[in-house]
Design a protein around this motif. Structure first.
Motif, PDB file in Angstrom:
ATOM      1  N   THR A  83       8.383  36.584  57.127  1.00  0.00           N
ATOM      2  CA  THR A  83       8.105  35.616  58.309  1.00  0.00           C
ATOM      3  C   THR A  83       6.667  35.241  58.326  1.00  0.00           C
ATOM      4  O   THR A  83       5.707  35.978  58.063  1.00  0.00           O
ATOM      5  N   PRO A  84       6.283  33.988  58.697  1.00  0.00           N
ATOM      6  CA  PRO A  84       4.844  33.635  59.011  1.00  0.00           C
ATOM      7  C   PRO A  84       4.227  34.298  60.189  1.00  0.00           C
ATOM      8  O   PRO A  84       4.968  34.475  61.284  1.00  0.00           O
ATOM      9  N   LYS A  85       3.042  34.464  60.253  1.00  0.00           N
ATOM     10  CA  LYS A  85       2.311  34.999  61.330  1.00  0.00           C
ATOM     11  C   LYS A  85       2.199  34.032  62.379  1.00  0.00           C
ATOM     12  O   LYS A  85       2.292  32.896  62.183  1.00  0.00           O
ATOM     13  N   HIS A  86       1.900  34.588  63.591  1.00  0.00           N
ATOM     14  CA  HIS A  86       1.877  33.213  64.624  1.00  0.00           C
ATOM     15  C   HIS A  86       0.711  32.514  64.718  1.00  0.00           C
ATOM     16  O   HIS A  86       1.031  31.330  65.269  1.00  0.00           O
ATOM     17  N   ASP A  87      -0.323  32.653  63.948  1.00  0.00           N
ATOM     18  CA  ASP A  87      -1.463  32.047  63.605  1.00  0.00           C
ATOM     19  C   ASP A  87      -1.334  30.660  62.535  1.00  0.00           C
ATOM     20  O   ASP A  87      -2.032  30.171  62.435  1.00  0.00           O
ATOM     21  N   MET A 107      -1.767  28.407  50.396  1.00  0.00           N
ATOM     22  CA  MET A 107      -1.087  28.228  51.983  1.00  0.00           C
ATOM     23  C   MET A 107      -1.607  29.240  52.814  1.00  0.00           C
ATOM     24  O   MET A 107      -1.621  29.155  53.923  1.00  0.00           O
ATOM     25  N   LYS A 108      -1.549  30.402  52.053  1.00  0.00           N
ATOM     26  CA  LYS A 108      -1.749  31.645  52.828  1.00  0.00           C
ATOM     27  C   LYS A 108      -3.281  31.625  53.526  1.00  0.00           C
ATOM     28  O   LYS A 108      -3.324  31.891  54.563  1.00  0.00           O
ATOM     29  N   GLN A 109      -4.152  31.347  52.703  1.00  0.00           N
ATOM     30  CA  GLN A 109      -5.541  30.965  52.975  1.00  0.00           C
ATOM     31  C   GLN A 109      -5.575  30.050  54.093  1.00  0.00           C
ATOM     32  O   GLN A 109      -6.435  30.312  54.992  1.00  0.00           O
ATOM     33  N   GLU A 110      -5.116  28.889  53.800  1.00  0.00           N
ATOM     34  CA  GLU A 110      -5.025  27.895  55.049  1.00  0.00           C
ATOM     35  C   GLU A 110      -4.529  28.135  56.372  1.00  0.00           C
ATOM     36  O   GLU A 110      -5.019  27.964  57.473  1.00  0.00           O
ATOM     37  N   LYS A 111      -3.381  29.024  56.450  1.00  0.00           N
ATOM     38  CA  LYS A 111      -2.786  29.646  57.591  1.00  0.00           C
ATOM     39  C   LYS A 111      -3.650  30.419  58.319  1.00  0.00           C
ATOM     40  O   LYS A 111      -3.546  30.380  59.498  1.00  0.00           O
ATOM     41  N   GLN A 112      -4.677  31.111  57.902  1.00  0.00           N
ATOM     42  CA  GLN A 112      -5.497  31.799  58.717  1.00  0.00           C
ATOM     43  C   GLN A 112      -6.659  31.096  59.434  1.00  0.00           C
ATOM     44  O   GLN A 112      -7.088  31.570  60.463  1.00  0.00           O
ATOM     45  N   THR A 113      -6.595  29.868  59.041  1.00  0.00           N
ATOM     46  CA  THR A 113      -7.787  28.999  59.822  1.00  0.00           C
ATOM     47  C   THR A 113      -7.128  27.645  60.445  1.00  0.00           C
ATOM     48  O   THR A 113      -7.915  27.146  60.824  1.00  0.00           O
ATOM     49  N   GLU A 114      -5.940  27.324  59.831  1.00  0.00           N
ATOM     50  CA  GLU A 114      -5.560  26.056  60.428  1.00  0.00           C
ATOM     51  C   GLU A 114      -5.471  25.592  62.025  1.00  0.00           C
ATOM     52  O   GLU A 114      -5.478  24.573  62.101  1.00  0.00           O
ATOM     53  N   LEU A 115      -5.316  26.545  62.758  1.00  0.00           N
ATOM     54  CA  LEU A 115      -5.181  26.393  64.017  1.00  0.00           C
ATOM     55  C   LEU A 115      -6.760  26.696  64.705  1.00  0.00           C
ATOM     56  O   LEU A 115      -6.985  26.741  65.812  1.00  0.00           O
ATOM     57  N   PRO A 117      -9.986  25.674  66.039  1.00  0.00           N
ATOM     58  CA  PRO A 117     -10.660  24.264  66.307  1.00  0.00           C
ATOM     59  C   PRO A 117     -11.778  23.986  65.580  1.00  0.00           C
ATOM     60  O   PRO A 117     -12.000  22.515  65.434  1.00  0.00           O
ATOM     61  N   TYR A 118     -12.545  24.744  64.903  1.00  0.00           N
ATOM     62  CA  TYR A 118     -13.895  24.379  64.110  1.00  0.00           C
ATOM     63  C   TYR A 118     -13.391  24.289  62.524  1.00  0.00           C
ATOM     64  O   TYR A 118     -14.240  24.133  61.783  1.00  0.00           O
ATOM     65  N   VAL A 119     -12.194  24.273  62.088  1.00  0.00           N
ATOM     66  CA  VAL A 119     -12.017  24.308  60.880  1.00  0.00           C
ATOM     67  C   VAL A 119     -10.938  23.163  60.679  1.00  0.00           C
ATOM     68  O   VAL A 119      -9.909  22.992  61.289  1.00  0.00           O
ATOM     69  N   ILE A 120     -11.201  22.095  59.655  1.00  0.00           N
ATOM     70  CA  ILE A 120     -10.295  21.255  59.095  1.00  0.00           C
ATOM     71  C   ILE A 120      -9.735  21.616  57.729  1.00  0.00           C
ATOM     72  O   ILE A 120     -10.249  21.958  56.945  1.00  0.00           O
ATOM     73  N   THR A 121      -8.328  21.457  57.809  1.00  0.00           N
ATOM     74  CA  THR A 121      -7.603  21.968  56.577  1.00  0.00           C
ATOM     75  C   THR A 121      -7.478  20.688  55.617  1.00  0.00           C
ATOM     76  O   THR A 121      -7.148  19.504  55.883  1.00  0.00           O
ATOM     77  N   PRO A 122      -7.909  20.911  54.398  1.00  0.00           N
ATOM     78  CA  PRO A 122      -7.729  19.862  53.287  1.00  0.00           C
ATOM     79  C   PRO A 122      -6.392  19.729  52.977  1.00  0.00           C
ATOM     80  O   PRO A 122      -5.632  20.462  52.959  1.00  0.00           O
ATOM     81  N   LYS A 164      -5.270  17.628  56.765  1.00  0.00           N
ATOM     82  CA  LYS A 164      -4.047  17.783  57.332  1.00  0.00           C
ATOM     83  C   LYS A 164      -3.874  18.666  58.497  1.00  0.00           C
ATOM     84  O   LYS A 164      -4.892  19.515  58.740  1.00  0.00           O
ATOM     85  N   ILE A 165      -3.174  18.594  59.385  1.00  0.00           N
ATOM     86  CA  ILE A 165      -2.859  19.362  60.440  1.00  0.00           C
ATOM     87  C   ILE A 165      -1.422  19.715  60.565  1.00  0.00           C
ATOM     88  O   ILE A 165      -0.629  18.902  60.437  1.00  0.00           O
ATOM     89  N   PRO A 166      -1.139  21.052  61.086  1.00  0.00           N
ATOM     90  CA  PRO A 166       0.327  21.609  61.141  1.00  0.00           C
ATOM     91  C   PRO A 166       0.671  20.862  62.825  1.00  0.00           C
ATOM     92  O   PRO A 166      -0.067  20.825  63.608  1.00  0.00           O
TER      93      PRO A 166
END
Length: 369
Positions: A83-87, A107-115, A117-122, A164-166
Motif C-alpha cells: 500500500t502507498p504511504k499517506h504522503d 513514481m516512488k521518488q515523486e511520491k516523497q515530494t508531490e504533496l 507545496p514547494y515542489v512541482i512534480t514533472p 502534474k498534481i495528484p
C-alpha cells in the motif's frame, strides 16, 4: 466511587506515565506495563515508591516491548510492499510480486515530494532547446500575414514545461492507483528572426486528466500498469491559424529493469463541421488523425545515468505519422544535456499536416525515467 486518595494517586500515576512516555524508547512503558503500574498504585503498600512499582512492572513485562516492536515492523514491512504511504497516492507498478523497474522507481521518488507545496512534480520531459533547426520551415499557414512568412527562420528555439498534481491522497479502486491532473506547454520561438521582432511562431497547450493503476501481471519478470485519460490540445489561436483536438486515450505501461515501454491508442472526440472557413465554431482540423495517427508507441532505456528514448505515431490507412529519438546525459547537478531528432508530421499543431525533419540541442531539466 473512588476515594479522594485513590483518585489523587491515579492522577499522579498518569502524570508520571506521561513523563516517561517522552523518554527514550528503551525506557518507555508498554501498554501492559502501564496497566500494571496503575493496578499496583491502587493496591500497593503505602511505603512503596512509584519508582519501585514501575521497576516491578517493567521487569514483569520485559518481553512486551520487543514483541510490540516486531509487530509494528511487520506492519510497516507489509505496508511498503502493498500500500502507498499517506504522503503520496502511488507506490509504483511493482505491486507485491516483482522488483521495481525504472517507472516504479521514478513514481516512488515523486511520491516523497508531490504533496510538498514547494515542489512541482514533472509529467513529461522539461527542457530548453536554444537551437532547433528544420530542413524546411512551414510558411503556408502564415501566408495571410504580410512580411511574416518570408522572414521565418529555419533555426529557432523551443522549450517544454510539463507538470502534474495528484487529485487523490488514498487508493480509489485498487491498491496503488491514483487520479492526476497534468498540463504541458510547448513553445517554438523565432528568436533568430530579426526582421519580425522574434515572435513565438507557435505555442501548444495540453491539459489532461488521467487515472493510473498498476496491474497484477508480470510478463518476462517485468511490471505492468495502465492509465486512462482525456486531454485537450490547442494552439490558442483563432481563425485560419487555429488548431485543436480532444481525445480519450488508454496508455499501457511495461517496465523491466532499466527499460520501459508504452503503447497509447486514442479516439478523437468528433466536432461539428464549420459552416464557412472563418467560422469560430466547428472543427479547425478535421483531418488531423490522417497525419497524427491513432496511437503512440514509445520506449526508454536508462544506462549509466544517460537516457535514450523514442516515440512514434502512425496511421496505417494513410501511412503517415512521425518518429522522434531523444538522448539525455548528465552535465551539471540537475541540468542534463538533451539532443533530439524528429521526422514526420505534427511536430507542432500548426504543422500537423506538414512533414519535416528537425534536430535540436539543448538542456533537459528533468528525466524521463
Amino acid at each position: 466511587m473512588l476515594s479522594t486518595w485513590t483518585t489523587l494517586n491515579i492522577t499522579i500515576a498518569l502524570l508520571i506515565l506521561s513523563f516517561y512516555s517522552t523518554t527514550s524508547s528503551a525506557q518507555k512503558l508498554t501498554v501492559a506495563a502501564q496497566k500494571c503500574l496503575l493496578e499496583r498504585i491502587e493496591t500497593a503498600d503505602s511505603s512503596a515508591t512509584i519508582e519501585q512499582l514501575r521497576k516491578h512492572c517493567l521487569d514483569e513485562h520485559a518481553g512486551d516491548s520487543d514483541q510490540e516492536k516486531n509487530r509494528q515492523d511487520d506492519k510497516i514491512g507489509q505496508k511498503s510492499l502493498s500500500t502507498p504511504k499517506h504522503d503520496g497516492p502511488y507506490e509504483g507498478l511493482s505491486g507485491k510480486a516483482n522488483r521495481d523497474g525504472v517507472i516504479s522507481a521514478r513514481m516512488k521518488q515523486e511520491k516523497q515530494t508531490e504533496l510538498n507545496p514547494y515542489v512541482i512534480t514533472p509529467h513529461r520531459l522539461n527542457y530548453v532547446l536554444p537551437v532547433q533547426s528544420t530542413n524546411r520551415i512551414n510558411t503556408e499557414p502564415f501566408a495571410s500575414l504580410e512580411g511574416y512568412e518570408e522572414n521565418l527562420d529555419d533555426v529557432e528555439a523551443k522549450f517544454q514545461l510539463s507538470v502534474k498534481i495528484p487529485l487523490t491522497a488514498e487508493d480509489l479502486y485498487v491498491e496503488g492507483d491514483a487520479l492526476y491532473f497534468a498540463f504541458t506547454l510547448e513553445a517554438w520561438w523565432q528568436v533568430y528572426s530579426d526582421n519580425i521582432s522574434k515572435p513565438f511562431r507557435e505555442t501548444n497547450y495540453r491539459p489532461e486528466i488521467f487515472y493510473l493503476m498498476p496491474l497484477d501481471w508480470h510478463p518476462y519478470g517485468g511490471n505492468t500498469g495502465v492509465s486512462f485519460g482525456i486531454e485537450h490540445q490547442s494552439n490558442g489561436r483563432d481563425q485560419l491559424l487555429s488548431r485543436s483536438w480532444n481525445r480519450i486515450y488508454a496508455n499501457f505501461l511495461y517496465e523491466v529493469d532499466n527499460a520501459a515501454f508504452h503503447f497509447q491508442p486514442w479516439w478523437r472526440i468528433p466536432e461539428d463541421e464549420k459552416e464557412f472557413p472563418l467560422d469560430s465554431d466547428g472543427d479547425d482540423n478535421p483531418d488531423i488523425t490522417d497525419f497524427m495517427g491513432h496511437f503512440e508507441l514509445g520506449g526508454a532505456y536508462k544506462w549509466n545515468n544517460c537516457e535514450l528514448f523514442f516515440n512514434s505515431r502512425q496511421n496505417f490507412a494513410t501511412h503517415k505519422g512521425a518518429i522522434e529519438l531523444g538522448f539525455t546525459f548528465p552535465l551539471w547537478r540537475k541540468v542534463r544535456g538533451y539532443a533530439t531528432v524528429f521526422d514526420g508530421y505534427g511536430e507542432s499543431l500548426i504543422d500537423y499536416n506538414y512533414r519535416q525533419t528537425r534536430i535540436g540541442l539543448g538542456f533537459a531539466l528533468t528525466n524521463i525515467l
